[in-house]
Design a protein around this motif. Structure first.
Motif, PDB file in Angstrom:
ATOM      1  N   LYS A 127       0.744  -1.013  -0.083  1.00  0.00           N
ATOM      2  CA  LYS A 127      -0.070   0.043  -0.150  1.00  0.00           C
ATOM      3  C   LYS A 127       1.113   1.095  -0.146  1.00  0.00           C
ATOM      4  O   LYS A 127       1.877   1.405   1.007  1.00  0.00           O
ATOM      5  CB  LYS A 127      -1.140  -0.063   1.273  1.00  0.00           C
ATOM      6  CG  LYS A 127      -1.965  -1.146   1.223  1.00  0.00           C
ATOM      7  CD  LYS A 127      -3.074  -0.766   2.152  1.00  0.00           C
ATOM      8  CE  LYS A 127      -4.103  -1.936   2.015  1.00  0.00           C
ATOM      9  NZ  LYS A 127      -5.507  -1.484   1.850  1.00  0.00           N
ATOM     10  N   ARG A 128       0.436   2.220  -1.075  1.00  0.00           N
ATOM     11  CA  ARG A 128       1.428   3.344  -0.860  1.00  0.00           C
ATOM     12  C   ARG A 128       0.179   4.483  -1.108  1.00  0.00           C
ATOM     13  O   ARG A 128      -0.730   4.476  -1.449  1.00  0.00           O
ATOM     14  CB  ARG A 128       2.060   3.317  -2.196  1.00  0.00           C
ATOM     15  CG  ARG A 128       3.043   2.046  -2.288  1.00  0.00           C
ATOM     16  CD  ARG A 128       4.029   2.244  -3.652  1.00  0.00           C
ATOM     17  NE  ARG A 128       4.918   1.095  -3.616  1.00  0.00           N
ATOM     18  CZ  ARG A 128       6.185   1.002  -3.141  1.00  0.00           C
ATOM     19  NH1 ARG A 128       6.555   2.221  -2.543  1.00  0.00           N
ATOM     20  NH2 ARG A 128       6.933   0.116  -3.360  1.00  0.00           N
ATOM     21  N   LYS A 129       1.055   5.935  -0.603  1.00  0.00           N
ATOM     22  CA  LYS A 129       0.066   7.039  -0.707  1.00  0.00           C
ATOM     23  C   LYS A 129       0.654   7.818  -1.753  1.00  0.00           C
ATOM     24  O   LYS A 129       1.466   8.000  -1.833  1.00  0.00           O
ATOM     25  CB  LYS A 129       0.211   7.653   0.920  1.00  0.00           C
ATOM     26  CG  LYS A 129      -0.392   6.992   1.719  1.00  0.00           C
ATOM     27  CD  LYS A 129      -0.067   7.637   3.269  1.00  0.00           C
ATOM     28  CE  LYS A 129      -0.839   7.084   4.317  1.00  0.00           C
ATOM     29  NZ  LYS A 129      -0.626   7.704   5.260  1.00  0.00           N
ATOM     30  N   VAL A 130      -0.561   8.049  -2.670  1.00  0.00           N
ATOM     31  CA  VAL A 130      -0.141   8.956  -3.869  1.00  0.00           C
ATOM     32  C   VAL A 130      -0.854  10.372  -3.691  1.00  0.00           C
ATOM     33  O   VAL A 130      -2.189  10.706  -3.118  1.00  0.00           O
ATOM     34  CB  VAL A 130      -0.621   8.534  -5.052  1.00  0.00           C
ATOM     35  CG1 VAL A 130      -0.554   9.432  -6.298  1.00  0.00           C
ATOM     36  CG2 VAL A 130      -0.137   7.002  -5.065  1.00  0.00           C
ATOM     37  N   ARG A 131       0.036  11.360  -3.751  1.00  0.00           N
ATOM     38  CA  ARG A 131      -0.208  12.794  -3.536  1.00  0.00           C
ATOM     39  C   ARG A 131      -1.025  13.274  -4.637  1.00  0.00           C
ATOM     40  O   ARG A 131      -0.280  13.435  -5.863  1.00  0.00           O
ATOM     41  CB  ARG A 131       0.552  13.448  -2.683  1.00  0.00           C
ATOM     42  CG  ARG A 131       0.165  14.935  -2.328  1.00  0.00           C
ATOM     43  CD  ARG A 131       1.341  15.551  -1.420  1.00  0.00           C
ATOM     44  NE  ARG A 131       1.183  16.873  -1.038  1.00  0.00           N
ATOM     45  CZ  ARG A 131       1.621  17.373   0.110  1.00  0.00           C
ATOM     46  NH1 ARG A 131       2.321  16.972   0.692  1.00  0.00           N
ATOM     47  NH2 ARG A 131       1.432  18.691   0.259  1.00  0.00           N
ATOM     48  N   PHE A 132      -2.304  14.022  -4.631  1.00  0.00           N
ATOM     49  CA  PHE A 132      -2.655  14.717  -5.693  1.00  0.00           C
ATOM     50  C   PHE A 132      -2.572  16.323  -5.336  1.00  0.00           C
ATOM     51  O   PHE A 132      -2.916  16.596  -4.457  1.00  0.00           O
ATOM     52  CB  PHE A 132      -4.211  14.348  -6.041  1.00  0.00           C
ATOM     53  CG  PHE A 132      -4.117  12.828  -6.655  1.00  0.00           C
ATOM     54  CD1 PHE A 132      -4.542  12.511  -7.931  1.00  0.00           C
ATOM     55  CD2 PHE A 132      -4.149  11.825  -5.654  1.00  0.00           C
ATOM     56  CE1 PHE A 132      -4.466  11.508  -8.455  1.00  0.00           C
ATOM     57  CE2 PHE A 132      -4.031  10.539  -6.180  1.00  0.00           C
ATOM     58  CZ  PHE A 132      -4.165  10.337  -7.482  1.00  0.00           C
ATOM     59  N   GLY A 133      -2.328  16.863  -6.524  1.00  0.00           N
ATOM     60  CA  GLY A 133      -2.689  18.400  -6.379  1.00  0.00           C
ATOM     61  C   GLY A 133      -3.914  18.969  -6.860  1.00  0.00           C
ATOM     62  O   GLY A 133      -4.361  18.296  -7.710  1.00  0.00           O
ATOM     63  N   LEU A 134      -4.602  20.039  -6.174  1.00  0.00           N
ATOM     64  CA  LEU A 134      -5.970  20.351  -6.361  1.00  0.00           C
ATOM     65  C   LEU A 134      -5.952  21.783  -7.003  1.00  0.00           C
ATOM     66  O   LEU A 134      -5.275  22.668  -6.753  1.00  0.00           O
ATOM     67  CB  LEU A 134      -6.681  20.297  -5.394  1.00  0.00           C
ATOM     68  CG  LEU A 134      -6.849  18.726  -4.535  1.00  0.00           C
ATOM     69  CD1 LEU A 134      -7.581  18.800  -3.286  1.00  0.00           C
ATOM     70  CD2 LEU A 134      -6.996  17.481  -5.502  1.00  0.00           C
ATOM     71  N   TRP A 135      -6.809  21.941  -7.907  1.00  0.00           N
ATOM     72  CA  TRP A 135      -7.236  23.377  -8.168  1.00  0.00           C
ATOM     73  C   TRP A 135      -8.455  23.460  -8.159  1.00  0.00           C
ATOM     74  O   TRP A 135      -9.666  22.826  -8.214  1.00  0.00           O
ATOM     75  CB  TRP A 135      -6.917  23.456  -9.706  1.00  0.00           C
ATOM     76  CG  TRP A 135      -6.633  24.700 -10.329  1.00  0.00           C
ATOM     77  CD1 TRP A 135      -7.061  25.569 -11.110  1.00  0.00           C
ATOM     78  CD2 TRP A 135      -5.319  25.284  -9.824  1.00  0.00           C
ATOM     79  NE1 TRP A 135      -5.966  26.811 -11.349  1.00  0.00           N
ATOM     80  CE2 TRP A 135      -5.085  26.564 -10.593  1.00  0.00           C
ATOM     81  CE3 TRP A 135      -4.312  25.015  -8.917  1.00  0.00           C
ATOM     82  CZ2 TRP A 135      -3.976  27.388 -10.257  1.00  0.00           C
ATOM     83  CZ3 TRP A 135      -3.027  26.016  -8.865  1.00  0.00           C
ATOM     84  CH2 TRP A 135      -3.111  27.135  -9.550  1.00  0.00           C
ATOM     85  N   THR A 136      -9.214  24.888  -7.803  1.00  0.00           N
ATOM     86  CA  THR A 136     -10.629  25.068  -7.787  1.00  0.00           C
ATOM     87  C   THR A 136     -10.967  26.255  -8.382  1.00  0.00           C
ATOM     88  O   THR A 136     -10.176  26.902  -9.073  1.00  0.00           O
ATOM     89  CB  THR A 136     -10.948  25.448  -6.087  1.00  0.00           C
ATOM     90  OG1 THR A 136     -10.153  26.794  -5.770  1.00  0.00           O
ATOM     91  CG2 THR A 136     -10.386  24.332  -5.319  1.00  0.00           C
ATOM     92  N   ASP A 137     -12.268  26.775  -8.125  1.00  0.00           N
ATOM     93  CA  ASP A 137     -12.788  28.073  -9.003  1.00  0.00           C
ATOM     94  C   ASP A 137     -12.264  29.132  -8.562  1.00  0.00           C
ATOM     95  O   ASP A 137     -12.297  30.279  -9.300  1.00  0.00           O
ATOM     96  CB  ASP A 137     -14.126  27.917  -8.887  1.00  0.00           C
ATOM     97  CG  ASP A 137     -15.170  26.828  -9.657  1.00  0.00           C
ATOM     98  OD1 ASP A 137     -14.632  26.554 -10.833  1.00  0.00           O
ATOM     99  OD2 ASP A 137     -16.116  26.508  -9.129  1.00  0.00           O
TER     100      ASP A 137
END
Length: 262
Positions: free
Chosen positions: A163-173
Motif C-alpha cells: 500500500k502506497r500513498k499518492v499525493r494529488f495537487g488540487l485546483w478550484t474555481d
C-alpha cells in the motif's frame, strides 16, 4: 515501443544520473522511455496558489524494455548508483521486476507524458465533493486525506505489492484559469465544446510567440520555470510548452497572454 514497464529504485536525488546511465549503457535494449514521473504540487503563498513540479515517486525510475537483463548486467558495473527492485535468484542475482498489468493501468490513469497534472475539485454546500475533473476523478472513493485550503488530496492504493500513498495537487474555481484543465472541464460539461479544436505549430495569425521560443509564466503560478514552446493555438491564444526535469519531458498548456518570451 516495448510492451513491458520495469521499475528501478535508486537513492532519492540520483534519478537523473541513473537515467543518463541507463540510456548511455542500454543501446538497442532500451526500446521505449526511461523516465521519472512528475506531478504538479500546489502550494499557497500570500493567498495565491502556485504550482511546483515534484517527483511523483521519489527514488523510482520507470523503464520500457524487452531486454531488461542486458540493461541490468551493464548497471551492475556501477553498483554505487543503484538498488534494484526485484526477486533474487539462487545465485543471488537481482532482476528487474516488470510492472504488473494492474499497476501499469493504475499508473497510466495518473500521468500523461510523464506528468500528473492537478485535478479540479468542487465542493457542494454540504461539504462533500460533487465534481472532480482530472486524474483524481477515478479515485474519489479512495481518498484518505483531503485539504482544500492546501490544495492537496491523498489516495491510498495498492502498488508494487504494497500500500502506497499518492499525493494529488488540487485546483478550484478560486484559482486562475489553467487552459489544459479548462479544456477538460469544457469536455466534462459539454462534449461539443471540444469539437474542431486543433493545435498546430503553423499558425495564420502571429501572436508574437513561435515554436521553439523560450517563455516564462508572468502570473507566477509556475514560478521561474522556463518552458519551450512546442505548439501554438492562435485561435484560442494558448501555447503547448515543455520542460525537462529528472529526464522527464513534460508538457503543459499556457495562456499566450500570461507568458513572456525570454
Amino acid at each position: 515501443m516495448a510492451d513491458t514497464w520495469y521499475v528501478v529504485q535508486v537513492k532519492s536525488g540520483d534519478e537523473h544520473e541513473l537515467r543518463l546511465l541507463i540510456e548511455n549503457r542500454s543501446g538497442n535494449d532500451l526500446k521505449g522511455k526511461c523516465f521519472v514521473p512528475l506531478y504538479e504540487e500546489v502550494r499557497r503563498s500570500g493567498g495565491k496558489c502556485n504550482i511546483y513540479f515534484r517527483r511523483l515517486f521519489p527514488g523510482y525510475i520507470f523503464v520500457e524494455s524487452d531486454n531488461p537483463q542486458n540493461i541490468f548486467e551493464n548497471l551492475k558495473k556501477v553498483p554505487e548508483f543503484t538498488k534494484l527492485l526485484g526477486t533474487v535468484e539462487d545465485d543471488g542475482t537481482k532482476l528487474f521486476i516488470p510492472i504488473g498489468d494492474k499497476d501499469r493501468e493504475f499508473l497510466q490513469t495518473l500521468f500523461t507524458d510523464g506528468m500528473m497534472h492537478v485535478s479540479y475539485v468542487h465542493m457542494a454546500k454540504n461539504g462533500r465533493i460533487d465534481k472532480i475533473v482530472g486524474p483524481l476523478a477515478n479515485y474519489k472513493d479512495h481518498i484518505t486525506k483531503l485539504e482544500m485550503r492546501h490544495r492537496m488530496a491523498v489516495v491510498e492504493a495498492e502498488m508494487f505489492e504494497k500500500k502506497r500513498k499518492v499525493r494529488f495537487g488540487l485546483w478550484t474555481d478560486d484559482d486562475p484559469t489553467l487552459p489544459q484543465l479548462q479544456r477538460q472541464l469544457d469536455i466534462f460539461d459539454n462534449d461539443e465544446n471540444n469539437k474542431g479544436d486543433v493545435l498546430t505549430g503553423t499558425v495564420a495569425i502571429d501572436i508574437g510567440i513561435h515554436v521553439g521560443d523560450k517563455v516564462v509564466d508572468e502570473t507566477g503560478i509556475y514560478g521561474e520555470q522556463i518552458f519551450t514552446v512546442e505548439k501554438v493555438d492562435a485561435k484560442h491564444r494558448t501555447v503547448i510548452s515543455s520542460f525537462e526535469m529528472y529526464g522527464t519531458t513534460a508538457r503543459i498548456e499556457l495562456r499566450a497572454d500570461d507568458v513572456k518570451v525570454i
